[in-house]
Scaffold this motif. Sequence first.
Motif, PDB file in Angstrom:
ATOM      1  N   GLU A  16      -9.743  -9.447  -3.674  1.00 18.28           N
ATOM      2  CA  GLU A  16      -9.752 -10.011  -2.487  1.00 18.28           C
ATOM      3  C   GLU A  16      -8.196 -10.441  -1.703  1.00 18.28           C
ATOM      4  OE1 GLU A  16     -10.796 -13.671  -3.155  1.00 18.28           O
ATOM      5  OE2 GLU A  16     -13.027 -13.026  -3.093  1.00 18.28           O
ATOM      6  N   ALA A  17      -8.192  -9.685  -0.765  1.00 16.12           N
ATOM      7  CA  ALA A  17      -6.749  -8.887   0.036  1.00 16.12           C
ATOM      8  C   ALA A  17      -7.097  -9.458   0.793  1.00 16.12           C
ATOM      9  CB  ALA A  17      -5.651  -7.163  -1.243  1.00 16.12           C
TER      10      ALA A  17
ATOM     11  N   LEU B  77      -1.103 -10.755   3.257  1.00 17.24           N
ATOM     12  CA  LEU B  77      -1.347 -11.773   3.662  1.00 17.24           C
ATOM     13  C   LEU B  77      -1.978 -12.214   2.679  1.00 17.24           C
ATOM     14  CD1 LEU B  77      -2.853 -10.283   7.579  1.00 17.24           C
ATOM     15  CD2 LEU B  77      -0.921 -11.665   7.094  1.00 17.24           C
ATOM     16  N   ALA B  78      -2.282 -12.219   2.223  1.00 17.10           N
ATOM     17  CA  ALA B  78      -3.107 -12.446   0.633  1.00 17.10           C
ATOM     18  C   ALA B  78      -3.349 -11.299   0.091  1.00 17.10           C
ATOM     19  CB  ALA B  78      -4.693 -13.162   1.030  1.00 17.10           C
ATOM     20  N   GLY B  79      -2.661 -12.236  -1.385  1.00 20.14           N
ATOM     21  CA  GLY B  79      -3.283 -10.906  -2.624  1.00 20.14           C
ATOM     22  C   GLY B  79      -2.396 -10.085  -2.721  1.00 20.14           C
ATOM     23  N   GLY B  80      -2.318  -8.504  -2.850  1.00 18.68           N
ATOM     24  CA  GLY B  80      -1.135  -7.690  -2.871  1.00 18.68           C
ATOM     25  C   GLY B  80      -2.125  -6.492  -3.452  1.00 18.68           C
ATOM     26  N   PHE B  81      -1.750  -5.173  -2.903  1.00 17.92           N
ATOM     27  CA  PHE B  81      -1.807  -3.998  -2.832  1.00 17.92           C
ATOM     28  C   PHE B  81      -0.853  -3.383  -4.172  1.00 17.92           C
ATOM     29  CE2 PHE B  81       1.771  -4.499  -0.109  1.00 17.92           C
ATOM     30  CZ  PHE B  81       2.589  -3.155  -0.817  1.00 17.92           C
ATOM     31  N   THR B  82      -0.814  -1.479  -3.760  1.00 16.14           N
ATOM     32  CA  THR B  82      -0.653  -0.878  -4.977  1.00 16.14           C
ATOM     33  C   THR B  82      -0.287   0.739  -4.192  1.00 16.14           C
ATOM     34  OG1 THR B  82      -1.978  -1.035  -7.001  1.00 16.14           O
ATOM     35  CG2 THR B  82      -0.155   1.171  -6.506  1.00 16.14           C
ATOM     36  N   ALA B  83       0.989   0.946  -3.812  1.00 18.82           N
ATOM     37  CA  ALA B  83       0.954   1.852  -2.601  1.00 18.82           C
ATOM     38  C   ALA B  83       2.338   3.051  -3.833  1.00 18.82           C
ATOM     39  CB  ALA B  83       2.185   1.608  -1.644  1.00 18.82           C
TER      40      ALA B  83
ATOM     41  N   VAL C  40       2.259  -4.834  -4.851  1.00 17.97           N
ATOM     42  CA  VAL C  40       3.073  -5.731  -4.855  1.00 17.97           C
ATOM     43  C   VAL C  40       2.144  -6.816  -5.072  1.00 17.97           C
ATOM     44  CG1 VAL C  40       3.902  -7.753  -2.654  1.00 17.97           C
ATOM     45  CG2 VAL C  40       4.575  -5.319  -3.248  1.00 17.97           C
ATOM     46  N   ALA C  41       2.394  -8.874  -5.649  1.00 19.21           N
ATOM     47  CA  ALA C  41       1.323  -9.560  -5.650  1.00 19.21           C
ATOM     48  C   ALA C  41       1.763 -10.282  -4.930  1.00 19.21           C
ATOM     49  CB  ALA C  41       1.102  -9.152  -6.910  1.00 19.21           C
ATOM     50  N   ALA C  42       1.365 -10.928  -4.250  1.00 22.12           N
ATOM     51  CA  ALA C  42       2.048 -12.530  -3.324  1.00 22.12           C
ATOM     52  C   ALA C  42       1.183 -13.607  -3.773  1.00 22.12           C
ATOM     53  CB  ALA C  42       1.990 -11.936  -2.209  1.00 22.12           C
TER      54      ALA C  42
END
Lengths: 179, 456
Positions: free
Chosen positions: B185-186, B201-207, B236-238
């Motif tokens: 849920e990102a 804005l929510a969750g995180g991602f990998t780039a 990144v995990a916010a």
Amino acid sequence: MNPNSPSPPDQPRFLRLFLASEREVRRTVLAMVPSLADAEDIVQQTAAALWEKFAEYDEARPFTPWACRFAQHHTRRWLERRAIWQRLLEHGLAEELTQRREALRPEMERRLAALEKCVEKLPEEQRRLVTGYYYDRTGIGALAAAQGGSVEAVYKMLQRIRQALLECVRTTTAQEVEA
Amino acid sequence: MCADDDRAGGGGVNFPSPEFDEAVAAVCDGSLSERQAEELNVLLRTDTAARDEYLWRVELHARLACDAEAILGGDANAVSLRSPLHLWVRPVLALAACVTLLAGGAWWWRSDMRKNSVVQNSVGPAVVMLAEVSGTVWSRAEGETEMVVANAGMRLPAGDLQTQSPMSTAVLRFNDGTDVALSGEAKLGFEDAGQKKLRVLAGGFTAQVKSQPTGKPLIVRTTTAELQVLGTVFSVAAAPGSTRLDVQSGTVKMTRLADGASVDVPKNSSATASSLPDGKMNASLRAPLPESWTQRFDSGLPEGWRLGEWMTETGPDGSTHGFVQAVLESYPGSKQPNHTIGTIHARSSPAGALARLTDDTVLRLKVRRARRSALHIFVCARPLDEPTGAQMLQLHEVPAWRDLPPGQWGEITLRLADFEQSPATSSGPRGVHYIAITTYEADAGLELTEIALEPR
């Protein structure tokens, strides 16, 4: 449309719909391929295909008939690759059986409603065998070993039990009608 | 009753007759001979009474098989839900396996994806292409109020992208080949007006970021940190109040918004920026992903696990094996107490694997079952230094499980290299991202008290 509204592919919704239809899908397959292990394979293939095509499902229509069409298709494909089953169902017999089953269905529903009661009336040993074969899905060999009997004897016993159950549902229904 | 040709007789099957009884029973039990099949075919096509009797018998057999739970389930109800973790798994869990395939990056999904036509959104120039999608994904163009379903192949203008459920994944591809992968849920805002900017804005991602023009690094903004990226692989995990950065290759500059403190985070390192400044910012070397991971359930669910809903929190800071998920669903009309779909799921980043996958990795399970059933195991492996390229490993035949008597605890050890594997798109190191354990048989009463990944 917003992020909170359901949208395909939606796994929980699919599971709910499929579970509600699963019994009818299984019956559809078993009517053509009564062998439990083979039918299980076909049901699994059907389930995977339904999930793959779930985005194409029209929510305005009932799910079960849609699922059963998939089941019929996968049953036919499965039969095409099995020589013995082809021999059994060739020359239009598959279609004849399907049509006749539909015609008999109301009567089947009425009579087979008594099946649970009839199973309860079985002697303990027979009930255990039916439970082991149909519910626990224990193989015939294991059932024979557990009973200390032969595989042949277990097959024979299952055959007799099914005939007794069919006789029971017919009698039970007749008695209810007379009452 | 496995009738052979001799017993079927040579003069055809009549009705009623013991031969007819045997042949129909053989149909039900899967032991039909060729001669029985041929003779039954002739009889059923020519004798309507025999055909009806055949249908009745097959229908009764089908009812016993399909409605066994309702008709015969009384005994089985004596088995109650008990600790440790129970996995009452329905046949439909074949579908859960399908779902896990989708969640893993969906190698089977890609062929369909490529067939999709490219959709040009009418609002603003397209800045990214949605390279991969599984599950439910939403997008919204900048300035628009309504989110729309996003499909693979769509080209999107600057805006937001949201992966809705824990099983959803999406990969955004910028024109220069930079990939940004969201899962779980990102929600991510993105733009590229000569300089790429991402807003978590929510969750995180990998780039996986291609080399960026001088003076125009890719900028990532969260509520607590800003990152400047020139070319690297990172995650990144916010979370509310803090941002965690894991760098797999290259260097990322992380600035804490609360006080402007910053740190260069090199490869294989991590750093955290919180909303409450707590001294100088530091980057710490990440411990290498271990080759072993064990989870026990003999005292019930571990702290933080919940049944009945997906867990979506990221793992604790410093965790290298992320979080786990379990879901329990009960279905109306069932006489069984509950059914559980069990998956164990790592945090959705390259570092977020349960354990490193090697040629010698084995999966060890301590299990028990109430009834006989087939056991299917699905494992998702992901590259540790790339955001995409999930690989599915699956095993459909587990001899040790097949031989395990119902009601008896047993330990099953399976070498993952022996699993059927989808093609690997990366030759780099891989981690086990999740494990799904399913049975096809109804209500097998599967119990799991320990699960482990470890070198053989």
